[in-house]
Structure formats: structure tokens, C-alpha cells
Design a protein around this motif. Structure first.
Motif, PDB file in Angstrom:
ATOM      1  N   ILE A  89       0.842  -1.087   0.142  1.00  0.00           N
ATOM      2  CA  ILE A  89      -0.054  -0.030   0.019  1.00  0.00           C
ATOM      3  C   ILE A  89       0.871   1.115   0.191  1.00  0.00           C
ATOM      4  O   ILE A  89       2.094   1.137   0.460  1.00  0.00           O
ATOM      5  N   VAL A  90       0.470   2.371  -0.576  1.00  0.00           N
ATOM      6  CA  VAL A  90       1.268   3.512  -0.519  1.00  0.00           C
ATOM      7  C   VAL A  90       0.172   4.633   0.205  1.00  0.00           C
ATOM      8  O   VAL A  90      -0.979   4.903  -0.108  1.00  0.00           O
ATOM      9  N   VAL A 135      -3.336   5.905  -1.339  1.00  0.00           N
ATOM     10  CA  VAL A 135      -3.252   6.142  -3.135  1.00  0.00           C
ATOM     11  C   VAL A 135      -3.735   4.646  -3.485  1.00  0.00           C
ATOM     12  O   VAL A 135      -3.265   3.734  -3.513  1.00  0.00           O
ATOM     13  N   SER A 136      -4.893   4.912  -4.150  1.00  0.00           N
ATOM     14  CA  SER A 136      -5.701   3.629  -4.652  1.00  0.00           C
ATOM     15  C   SER A 136      -4.817   3.016  -5.618  1.00  0.00           C
ATOM     16  O   SER A 136      -4.292   3.573  -6.690  1.00  0.00           O
ATOM     17  N   LYS A 137      -4.621   1.701  -5.719  1.00  0.00           N
ATOM     18  CA  LYS A 137      -4.141   0.877  -6.758  1.00  0.00           C
ATOM     19  C   LYS A 137      -4.755   0.731  -7.951  1.00  0.00           C
ATOM     20  O   LYS A 137      -4.400   0.486  -8.977  1.00  0.00           O
ATOM     21  N   LYS A 138      -6.144   1.138  -7.853  1.00  0.00           N
ATOM     22  CA  LYS A 138      -6.884   1.027  -8.933  1.00  0.00           C
ATOM     23  C   LYS A 138      -6.907   2.280  -9.944  1.00  0.00           C
ATOM     24  O   LYS A 138      -6.831   1.867 -11.131  1.00  0.00           O
ATOM     25  N   ASP A 139      -6.820   3.485  -9.367  1.00  0.00           N
ATOM     26  CA  ASP A 139      -7.021   4.421 -10.364  1.00  0.00           C
ATOM     27  C   ASP A 139      -5.878   5.526  -9.958  1.00  0.00           C
ATOM     28  O   ASP A 139      -5.955   6.587 -10.637  1.00  0.00           O
ATOM     29  N   GLY A 140      -5.146   5.255  -8.742  1.00  0.00           N
ATOM     30  CA  GLY A 140      -4.243   6.252  -8.331  1.00  0.00           C
ATOM     31  C   GLY A 140      -4.816   7.417  -7.737  1.00  0.00           C
ATOM     32  O   GLY A 140      -4.132   8.436  -7.328  1.00  0.00           O
ATOM     33  N   GLU A 141      -6.138   7.269  -7.396  1.00  0.00           N
ATOM     34  CA  GLU A 141      -6.728   8.606  -6.558  1.00  0.00           C
ATOM     35  C   GLU A 141      -6.665   8.467  -5.143  1.00  0.00           C
ATOM     36  O   GLU A 141      -6.085   7.183  -4.541  1.00  0.00           O
ATOM     37  N   LEU A 142      -6.531   9.459  -4.476  1.00  0.00           N
ATOM     38  CA  LEU A 142      -6.492   9.815  -3.136  1.00  0.00           C
ATOM     39  C   LEU A 142      -7.442   9.232  -2.319  1.00  0.00           C
ATOM     40  O   LEU A 142      -8.680   9.803  -2.539  1.00  0.00           O
ATOM     41  N   LYS A 143      -7.533   8.494  -1.500  1.00  0.00           N
ATOM     42  CA  LYS A 143      -8.801   8.158  -0.644  1.00  0.00           C
ATOM     43  C   LYS A 143      -8.518   8.307   0.797  1.00  0.00           C
ATOM     44  O   LYS A 143      -7.360   8.003   1.461  1.00  0.00           O
TER      45      LYS A 143
END
Length: 199
Positions: A89-90, A135-143
């Protein structure tokens, strides 16, 4: 009428730092072993390349074999790194203004009998919890990270991972901005030395 300073201040952007945490630490040990094989294969390949054309290793295709071994070792490292990425995870740690940062310190007072500004065993994770995004692995969006999710992260990280999070908190809040940027601007006009003034 818009003020130039206000326009510039509106563009203020604080620093950020990504911290990757592998959820399967056995993979890191596996990568270390694979990297050693790459080093061994690289040395063998370099040695084979230095042999004279009539040397046994060169004449029987030893150089080509050494190259294949090196390629295979590099491919193994790449495959392990892909698995590490899939199991990691990032967390993106963001810098904050100094008032907020100091409030976080006050929220983690020094331990009794310790000469310290704040409790480092609590402060860095408190700061990260209040500034980090996943940092979402799916779309790089911040969650956003929920309190329950952060509890699970905090509960299972190693001391080394805590150090990397702490270093990121320091980097985006203390190190960043500490350098004087004045010298990046155009050089100011030189002032004539008094000894150079004309009579």
C-alpha cells in the motif's frame, strides 16, 4: 481588482511524500536473495567477458551462458518486485501549516521524566494519521483512511516502517522550506567597492 500577492498565495502548495508499505515482508527477504543472485551472475558474466577466446569457458559458450544466467536473475527480481507491488500500500503524507503541526505536538506531550518536546512514540503516527491519504491501486486517486483502517495500519507496522513514516512527516513539515530560496532569484546589482570609485 485582484491583488498580485493574494493570487500568488492562492497557489500555495505544501509538500508531500509517498511511503510504500509491503504487507508481506517475506517478499522483501526473497528480493534480497534474488538481488544477491543478480550480483553473482553479473560478476560471472563480467569474468567470462574477460577470458581469452581460447579459454575453455569462452570456447564452449560460457559467455553466452553467463549472459543467460544474468538475464534470468534479473527477470526473477522483476517478478518478485511485481509481487511486492501487488502486496503493498502507498500512504501519501502531506505537509501542513506550522500552527497545525505544533498543535499535533501538544496533543502528544512528553513522557514523564523524559527530556523531549513531544512523545515520539505517538507523535509521528498522530501526524501521519491526520495528514495521510491512501493512494488507490485501481486508479491512483487519493482516498481517505478511516480510523479503523488507520488502527490496523498502526497496529501491524514494524519499527522500520514507523521510521520511514516518521522521516516522511519530518521531510514534508520540517525539512521542506528550511532552505533559503533567495539565491534562486536574479542576482542583485553589485555595489561598487569604495576603492573603485573615481576621484
Amino acid at each position: 481588482m485582484s491583488d498580485e500577492l493574494d493570487d500568488l498565495l492562492d497557489e500555495r502548495r505544501l509538500p508531500e511524500k509517498d511511503v510504500a508499505i509491503c504487507l508481506d515482508l517475506t517478499l522483501l527477504a526473497e528480493r534480497d536473495q534474488a538481488m544477491k543472485k543478480v550480483q553473482d551472475a553479473a560478476r560471472a558474466h563480467a569474468s567470462a567477458g574477460k577470458l581469452s577466446p581460447d579459454a575453455p569457458m569462452a570456447s564452449d559458450g560460457g559467455i553466452a551462458k553467463a549472459k543467460r544466467d544474468l538475464d534470468a536473475a534479473n527477470a526473477a527480481v522483476h517478478e518478485i518486485e511485481q509481487r511486492i507491488a501487488s502486496k503493498s500500500i502507498v500512504l501519501r503524507i502531506f505537509g501542513v501549516d506550522r500552527v497545525t503541526y505544533n498543535q499535533w505536538m501538544l496533543s502528544c506531550p512528553p513522557r514523564k521524566g523524559r527530556q523531549e518536546v513531544y512523545d515520539p512514540t505517538k507523535f509521528f503516527m498522530h501526524a501521519a494519521k491526520n495528514s495521510a491519504k491512501f493512494v488507490s491501486k485501481k486508479d491512483g486517486e487519493l482516498k481517505d483512511i478511516t480510523a479503523a483502517q488507520w488502527f490496523r495500519i498502526d497496529k501491524t507496522i514494524t519499527d522500520g516502517e514507523h521510521d520511514r513514516i516518521a522521516n516522511a512527516v519530518i521531510e514534508v513539515n520540517r525539512a521542506a522550506g528550511g532552505m533559503d530560496v533567495a539565491f534562486f532569484g536574479a542576482a542583485s546589482p553589485t555595489t561598487p567597492d569604495s576603492s573603485e570609485t573615481s576621484d
